[in-house]
Structure formats: C-alpha cells, structure tokens
Design a protein around this motif. Structure first.
Motif, PDB file in Angstrom:
ATOM      1  N   TYR A 178      -4.286   7.364  -1.545  1.00  0.00           N
ATOM      2  CA  TYR A 178      -4.722   5.979  -1.429  1.00  0.00           C
ATOM      3  C   TYR A 178      -3.956   5.210  -0.361  1.00  0.00           C
ATOM      4  O   TYR A 178      -4.171   4.019  -0.180  1.00  0.00           O
ATOM      5  CB  TYR A 178      -4.579   5.251  -2.765  1.00  0.00           C
ATOM      6  CG  TYR A 178      -5.387   5.863  -3.864  1.00  0.00           C
ATOM      7  CD1 TYR A 178      -6.716   6.215  -3.669  1.00  0.00           C
ATOM      8  CD2 TYR A 178      -4.827   6.115  -5.110  1.00  0.00           C
ATOM      9  CE1 TYR A 178      -7.458   6.778  -4.672  1.00  0.00           C
ATOM     10  CE2 TYR A 178      -5.577   6.689  -6.121  1.00  0.00           C
ATOM     11  CZ  TYR A 178      -6.884   7.021  -5.896  1.00  0.00           C
ATOM     12  OH  TYR A 178      -7.620   7.583  -6.895  1.00  0.00           O
ATOM     13  N   ARG A 179      -3.055   5.857   0.347  1.00  0.00           N
ATOM     14  CA  ARG A 179      -2.261   5.176   1.369  1.00  0.00           C
ATOM     15  C   ARG A 179      -3.132   4.846   2.576  1.00  0.00           C
ATOM     16  O   ARG A 179      -4.157   5.467   2.813  1.00  0.00           O
ATOM     17  CB  ARG A 179      -1.086   6.042   1.779  1.00  0.00           C
ATOM     18  CG  ARG A 179      -0.074   6.091   0.642  1.00  0.00           C
ATOM     19  CD  ARG A 179       1.193   6.739   1.077  1.00  0.00           C
ATOM     20  NE  ARG A 179       2.126   6.745  -0.066  1.00  0.00           N
ATOM     21  CZ  ARG A 179       3.013   7.675  -0.281  1.00  0.00           C
ATOM     22  NH1 ARG A 179       3.144   8.675   0.546  1.00  0.00           N
ATOM     23  NH2 ARG A 179       3.783   7.601  -1.333  1.00  0.00           N
ATOM     24  N   PRO A 239       0.802  -1.227   0.000  1.00  0.00           N
ATOM     25  CA  PRO A 239       0.000   0.000   0.000  1.00  0.00           C
ATOM     26  C   PRO A 239       0.831   1.271   0.000  1.00  0.00           C
ATOM     27  O   PRO A 239       0.333   2.334  -0.340  1.00  0.00           O
ATOM     28  CB  PRO A 239      -0.831  -0.112   1.280  1.00  0.00           C
ATOM     29  CG  PRO A 239      -0.083  -1.061   2.143  1.00  0.00           C
ATOM     30  CD  PRO A 239       0.617  -1.999   1.209  1.00  0.00           C
ATOM     31  N   TRP A 240       2.106   1.182   0.345  1.00  0.00           N
ATOM     32  CA  TRP A 240       2.950   2.380   0.376  1.00  0.00           C
ATOM     33  C   TRP A 240       3.489   2.722  -1.000  1.00  0.00           C
ATOM     34  O   TRP A 240       4.094   3.767  -1.192  1.00  0.00           O
ATOM     35  CB  TRP A 240       4.082   2.190   1.384  1.00  0.00           C
ATOM     36  CG  TRP A 240       3.511   2.043   2.749  1.00  0.00           C
ATOM     37  CD1 TRP A 240       3.439   0.904   3.475  1.00  0.00           C
ATOM     38  CD2 TRP A 240       2.847   3.040   3.517  1.00  0.00           C
ATOM     39  NE1 TRP A 240       2.788   1.135   4.657  1.00  0.00           N
ATOM     40  CE2 TRP A 240       2.423   2.439   4.712  1.00  0.00           C
ATOM     41  CE3 TRP A 240       2.581   4.394   3.318  1.00  0.00           C
ATOM     42  CZ2 TRP A 240       1.741   3.139   5.697  1.00  0.00           C
ATOM     43  CZ3 TRP A 240       1.909   5.083   4.308  1.00  0.00           C
ATOM     44  CH2 TRP A 240       1.498   4.463   5.476  1.00  0.00           C
ATOM     45  N   ARG A 241       3.273   1.872  -1.997  1.00  0.00           N
ATOM     46  CA  ARG A 241       3.677   2.184  -3.375  1.00  0.00           C
ATOM     47  C   ARG A 241       2.503   2.755  -4.150  1.00  0.00           C
ATOM     48  O   ARG A 241       2.278   2.427  -5.297  1.00  0.00           O
ATOM     49  CB  ARG A 241       4.161   0.918  -4.088  1.00  0.00           C
ATOM     50  CG  ARG A 241       5.550   0.499  -3.698  1.00  0.00           C
ATOM     51  CD  ARG A 241       6.054  -0.512  -4.688  1.00  0.00           C
ATOM     52  NE  ARG A 241       5.974  -1.836  -4.079  1.00  0.00           N
ATOM     53  CZ  ARG A 241       6.099  -2.955  -4.740  1.00  0.00           C
ATOM     54  NH1 ARG A 241       6.280  -2.947  -6.028  1.00  0.00           N
ATOM     55  NH2 ARG A 241       6.027  -4.100  -4.111  1.00  0.00           N
ATOM     56  N   SER A 242       1.721   3.573  -3.530  1.00  0.00           N
ATOM     57  CA  SER A 242       0.539   4.139  -4.176  1.00  0.00           C
ATOM     58  C   SER A 242       0.547   5.652  -4.039  1.00  0.00           C
ATOM     59  O   SER A 242       1.419   6.228  -3.399  1.00  0.00           O
ATOM     60  CB  SER A 242      -0.730   3.564  -3.551  1.00  0.00           C
ATOM     61  OG  SER A 242      -0.791   3.927  -2.186  1.00  0.00           O
ATOM     62  N   PRO A 273      -0.459   9.225  -2.571  1.00  0.00           N
ATOM     63  CA  PRO A 273      -0.689   9.594  -1.166  1.00  0.00           C
ATOM     64  C   PRO A 273      -2.151   9.496  -0.735  1.00  0.00           C
ATOM     65  O   PRO A 273      -2.442   9.074   0.378  1.00  0.00           O
ATOM     66  CB  PRO A 273      -0.197  11.037  -1.093  1.00  0.00           C
ATOM     67  CG  PRO A 273       0.801  11.148  -2.183  1.00  0.00           C
ATOM     68  CD  PRO A 273       0.302  10.236  -3.275  1.00  0.00           C
ATOM     69  N   THR A 318      -1.842   1.331   9.880  1.00  0.00           N
ATOM     70  CA  THR A 318      -0.744   1.728   9.003  1.00  0.00           C
ATOM     71  C   THR A 318       0.578   1.254   9.405  1.00  0.00           C
ATOM     72  O   THR A 318       1.016   0.772  10.266  1.00  0.00           O
ATOM     73  CB  THR A 318      -0.669   3.262   8.874  1.00  0.00           C
ATOM     74  OG1 THR A 318      -0.497   3.808  10.160  1.00  0.00           O
ATOM     75  CG2 THR A 318      -1.886   3.798   8.187  1.00  0.00           C
TER      76      THR A 318
END
Length: 60
Positions: free
Chosen positions: A53-54, A46-49, A51, A60
């Motif tokens: 959509y994080r 999810p961190w490769r999306s 901001p 988290t």
C-alpha cells in the motif's frame, strides 16, 4: 494514465472515478485519558503501511 508522470494532466473524461474504499470515522471523546498522546499517532503517513500500500511513482 501514467503512474510515474506526476506532471501529466489526467483528463476526467478519459477515466471515470472508481470508488476503492469507504472510511467511517466515529466521534471520539477528546477529553478521555490518553487521548492527547493517542492523537499524535493518528497523523496520516503512507510509509506506516503495508509494503503493497506504499506510494508508487514519482510522488514518493
């Protein structure tokens, strides 16, 4: 329902499910050149999306 309370039980009767997306995955040729290296990049993170959509909240 609370976004930051990961320990709060969500009762399905209180909130109906809402479809937000539909994803179609097409079959790939696993033996084609470069597929092994390309497959390493398919892992969900999810961190490769973008901001917006994080992940949010306490998960988290």
């Amino acid at each position: 329902m609370p976004l930051v309370g990961a320990t709060v039980r969500w009762e399905e009767a209180e909130r109906a499910a809402v479809r937000v997306a539909r994803r179609t995955l097409h079959q790939r040729d696993a033996e084609a050149d470069g597929q092994e290296a390309d497959g390493e990049n398919l892992a969900f993170n999810p961190w490769r999306s973008l901001p917006e959509y994080r992940p949010a909240g306490s998960l988290t």
